[in-house]
Write an enzyme that holds these catalytic residues in place. Structure first.
Site, PDB file in Angstrom:
ATOM      1  N   ASP A 124     -80.672  55.206  46.865  1.00 55.40           N
ATOM      2  CA  ASP A 124     -81.201  54.198  45.936  1.00 55.40           C
ATOM      3  C   ASP A 124     -80.504  54.336  44.583  1.00 55.40           C
ATOM      4  OD1 ASP A 124     -82.740  52.418  44.509  1.00 55.40           O
ATOM      5  OD2 ASP A 124     -84.405  53.815  44.232  1.00 55.40           O
ATOM      6  N   ASP A 131     -85.908  51.869  42.347  1.00 53.61           N
ATOM      7  CA  ASP A 131     -87.087  51.128  42.845  1.00 53.61           C
ATOM      8  C   ASP A 131     -87.634  51.744  44.137  1.00 53.61           C
ATOM      9  OD1 ASP A 131     -85.242  50.362  44.729  1.00 53.61           O
ATOM     10  OD2 ASP A 131     -85.385  48.212  44.349  1.00 53.61           O
ATOM     11  N   ASP A 166     -80.084  50.862  48.543  1.00 56.18           N
ATOM     12  CA  ASP A 166     -79.406  49.592  48.252  1.00 56.18           C
ATOM     13  C   ASP A 166     -77.893  49.722  48.422  1.00 56.18           C
ATOM     14  OD1 ASP A 166     -78.656  50.961  45.896  1.00 56.18           O
ATOM     15  OD2 ASP A 166     -80.470  50.262  44.882  1.00 56.18           O
ATOM     16  N   ASP A 218     -75.196  43.846  60.612  1.00 53.28           N
ATOM     17  CA  ASP A 218     -76.174  43.436  61.611  1.00 53.28           C
ATOM     18  C   ASP A 218     -76.320  41.920  61.541  1.00 53.28           C
ATOM     19  OD1 ASP A 218     -78.496  43.933  63.344  1.00 53.28           O
ATOM     20  OD2 ASP A 218     -78.675  45.830  62.268  1.00 53.28           O
ATOM     21  N   ASP A 273     -78.375  41.881  67.067  1.00 50.51           N
ATOM     22  CA  ASP A 273     -79.758  42.288  67.319  1.00 50.51           C
ATOM     23  C   ASP A 273     -80.303  41.606  68.579  1.00 50.51           C
ATOM     24  OD1 ASP A 273     -82.061  43.731  66.098  1.00 50.51           O
ATOM     25  OD2 ASP A 273     -82.975  41.745  66.070  1.00 50.51           O
ATOM     26  N   GLU A 327     -76.800  44.742  71.046  1.00 53.93           N
ATOM     27  CA  GLU A 327     -77.981  45.529  71.400  1.00 53.93           C
ATOM     28  C   GLU A 327     -78.548  44.878  72.659  1.00 53.93           C
ATOM     29  OE1 GLU A 327     -82.257  47.038  69.569  1.00 53.93           O
ATOM     30  OE2 GLU A 327     -81.647  44.974  69.330  1.00 53.93           O
ATOM     31  N   HIS A 382     -82.576  53.653  64.457  1.00 57.52           N
ATOM     32  CA  HIS A 382     -83.729  53.448  63.575  1.00 57.52           C
ATOM     33  C   HIS A 382     -84.985  52.988  64.323  1.00 57.52           C
ATOM     34  CE1 HIS A 382     -82.078  49.469  64.154  1.00 57.52           C
ATOM     35  NE2 HIS A 382     -83.248  48.985  63.799  1.00 57.52           N
ATOM     36  N   ASP A 383     -84.914  52.917  65.638  1.00 66.82           N
ATOM     37  CA  ASP A 383     -86.062  52.445  66.418  1.00 66.82           C
ATOM     38  C   ASP A 383     -86.686  53.542  67.271  1.00 66.82           C
ATOM     39  OD1 ASP A 383     -85.890  49.762  65.595  1.00 66.82           O
ATOM     40  OD2 ASP A 383     -84.369  49.318  67.108  1.00 66.82           O
TER      41      ASP A 383
HETATM   42  C1  GLC Z   1     -84.069  45.280  67.185  1.00 68.68           C
HETATM   43  C2  GLC Z   1     -84.035  46.140  65.949  1.00 68.68           C
HETATM   44  C3  GLC Z   1     -85.451  46.460  65.554  1.00 68.68           C
HETATM   45  C4  GLC Z   1     -86.171  45.171  65.240  1.00 68.68           C
HETATM   46  C5  GLC Z   1     -86.077  44.193  66.412  1.00 68.68           C
HETATM   47  C6  GLC Z   1     -86.453  42.809  65.999  1.00 68.68           C
HETATM   48  O1  GLC Z   1     -84.537  45.943  68.287  1.00 68.68           O
HETATM   49  O2  GLC Z   1     -83.256  47.287  66.170  1.00 68.68           O
HETATM   50  O3  GLC Z   1     -85.505  47.329  64.443  1.00 68.68           O
HETATM   51  O4  GLC Z   1     -87.515  45.418  64.968  1.00 68.68           O
HETATM   52  O5  GLC Z   1     -84.773  44.110  66.926  1.00 68.68           O
HETATM   53  O6  GLC Z   1     -85.465  42.238  65.193  1.00 68.68           O
END
Ligand code: GLC
Length: 507
Positions: A21, A25, A29, A98, A199, A257, A318-319
């Site tokens: 950051d 905040d 970023d 993304d 995505d 993905e 991140h999921d």
């Molecule tokens: C993908 C992303 C996830 C998001 C989902 C909806 O799986 O990696 O973080 O919540 O799509 O966009």
């Protein structure tokens, strides 16, 4: 011909909110990322992938996009983006961004128009359908819990949202949607991005008949929607996207993905004229088990090999839960995660590394009242959600919020997080960060071949380097030769949970 950059790259995923950051905040970023590019270059990765930084109300932390061709003020400006790309390129780092084409934010102008006037042309961009028997059009479910349909009270119709209701699905059978996204891709390609992570790339077109889903029995973790998505129309779309990107100089790349269990089904998306790469999530779900991991590696290589595509490897993103925690946590989980690092970085293909994985960070167990993930909120806490792997990165050993922010971090950082920091680990040659640094500098290349080894172990060769992983055998003898890198200090054998790369004296 030299292989394309993405065919053996290590791509570092930056979860933008949690990396660095710059303005206090509490949210990471673009200028923050820019100030840390030196760290990434020194770490030895080839590219960065930025999670969404577009204007967004943040219902799914950026995966709900309100404007595809701008930067949210929370993360900076378009000028900041250009400066970041410029600096990254100067350092030899590629930049992948993304793109979220399956759904928009409910705050997107298109959706606001669609709701305000059912005869507005923008209504056709979404999946509005009449209900059935006083309820939603069918029984499709949202990945975040409950029905995938939301009633638009004004018109009496329902709209589809495979994720949260604030993420209405676009109707990809609508040609305006298709045309607009080509403009979105061009906008960012013109600004110099090296590629896109798409995505939920398997889901854009839905089964138009709205037939009930037939899910595998027993269900797999991502069984949801198997027959509602993965439609044949996606292939011509991705072929067009590929041609569009190929018209640009340099090697622009798409990674999809594709959330399908079956690697053969995934392979259809990476045929020579479609996407270059698709994430391979199989290692994310394997236990620390030599047979399971070997089956995954073989299946992946066979499926990708059949279409001439490059395999990819993912241990974290991140999921999902951090890998050290998934392997049992604490000392043992961390040891296994270190050994897995040497495994995944030695496999042929492209590796995706999630921020903090190189620090061996563990999942953080947040109190429920601090959780923000819609997955937690919408399942009434039944699923804990993904906040625990999204805790901001600790940069310094001490100091306010360990160098992440001068304000209040958007998710709290554990009190002892400084011990895991980049600063602390840089001073410790036995740290996970130093392991990643030396492995990234010495990644093996060349042909892959399994070597015979005892049960509970994985041993393969890449050219003159042998990668040995002792998953859970009593011991694994190392060949005589130079140990290039090891997951812990080793002598002439690896104990269970350790791995090494060795250049043997004789092969
Ligand atoms: C993908 C992303 C996830 C998001 C989902 C909806 O799986 O990696 O973080 O919540 O799509 O966009």
């Amino acid at each position: 011909m030299t292989p394309a950059w993405w065919s053996d790259a290590v791509v570092y995923e930056i979860y933008v909110r949690s990396f660095a950051d710059s303005d206090g905040d509490g949210v990471g970023d673009l200028p923050g990322i820019r100030s840390r590019l030196g760290y990434l270059r020194e770490l030895g990765v080839d590219a960065i992938w930025l999670t969404p930084f577009y204007p967004s109300p943040g219902a799914d932390h950026g995966y709900d996009v309100a404007d595809y061709t701008d930067v949210d003020a929370l993360f900076g400006t378009l000028e900041d983006f250009d400066a970041l790309v410029g600096d990254a390129h100067e350092l030899g780092l590629r930049v992948v961004i993304d793109v979220v084409p399956n759904h928009t934010s409910s705050e997107h102008e298109w959706f606001r128009n669609a709701l305000s006037d059912p005869s507005h042309p923008d209504r056709g961009r979404y999946m509005f359908r009449p209900g059935r028997d006083g309820g939603p059009p069918n029984g499709w479910t949202s990945a975040f819990g409950g029905s995938a349909w939301e009633l638009d009270e004004r018109s009496g119709e329902y709209y589809l949202h495979m994720f949260a209701p604030d993420q209405p699905d676009l109707d990809w059978h609508n040609e305006t949607v298709q045309r607009d996204f080509e403009q979105v891709l061009r906008f960012w390609l013109d600004r110099g991005v090296d590629g896109f992570r798409i995505d939920v790339a398997q889901a854009l077109f839905k089964d138009q008949s709205l037939a009930e889903m037939q899910e595998p029995d027993p269900p797999t973790w991502h069984a949801d929607w198997v027959t509602a998505v993965n439609q044949p129309e996606l292939h011509p779309l991705y072929r067009r996207w590929r041609r569009l990107a190929d018209d640009y100089p340099g090697e622009r790349m798409f990674v999809g993905e594709i959330m399908l269990d079956d690697q053969e089904a995934v392979a259809e998306y990476v045929r020579p004229d479609e996407l270059q790469l698709a994430f391979n999530f199989a290692l994310l779900w394997d236990e620390w088990d030599a047979t399971a991991i070997r089956v995954t590696i073989d299946r992946t290589r066979t499926a990708m090999g059949a279409v001439g595509a490059v395999p990819t490897w993912v241990l974290e993103n991140h999921d999902v839960m951090r890998v050290a925690t998934r392997y049992g946590g604490r000392e043992q989980g961390r040891r296994h995660a270190r050994a897995a690092a040497l495994l995944f970085l030695a496999l042929p293909g492209t590796a995706f590394l999630y921020q903090g994985q190189e620090l061996g960070l563990e999942e953080v167990d947040l109190p429920d009242e601090l959780r923000q993930d819609p997955l937690f909120v919408r399942t009434g806490g039944e699923r804990k959600g993904r906040d625990g792997c999204r805790i901001p990165i600790p940069w310094t050993r001490a100091g306010q919020h360990f160098g992440f922010t001068t304000g209040e971090p958007w998710l709290p950082m554990p009190d002892d997080w400084g011990l895991e920091s980049v600063e602390a680990q840089s001073e410790d040659s036995a740290s996970t960060l130093e392991l990643y640094r030396s492995a990234l500098a010495r990644r093996p290349g060349g042909d892959f071949e399994w070597l015979e080894s005892p049960p509970g172990t994985l041993v393969f060769r890449r050219d003159d380097v042998v990668c040995l992983v002792n998953v859970d055998a009593p011991n694994l003898d190392l060949p005589e030769g130079d140990v290039i890198v090891a997951s812990e200090s080793v002598t002439d054998r690896l104990s269970a949970g350790a791995a090494a790369w060795v250049r043997p004296r004789t092969l």
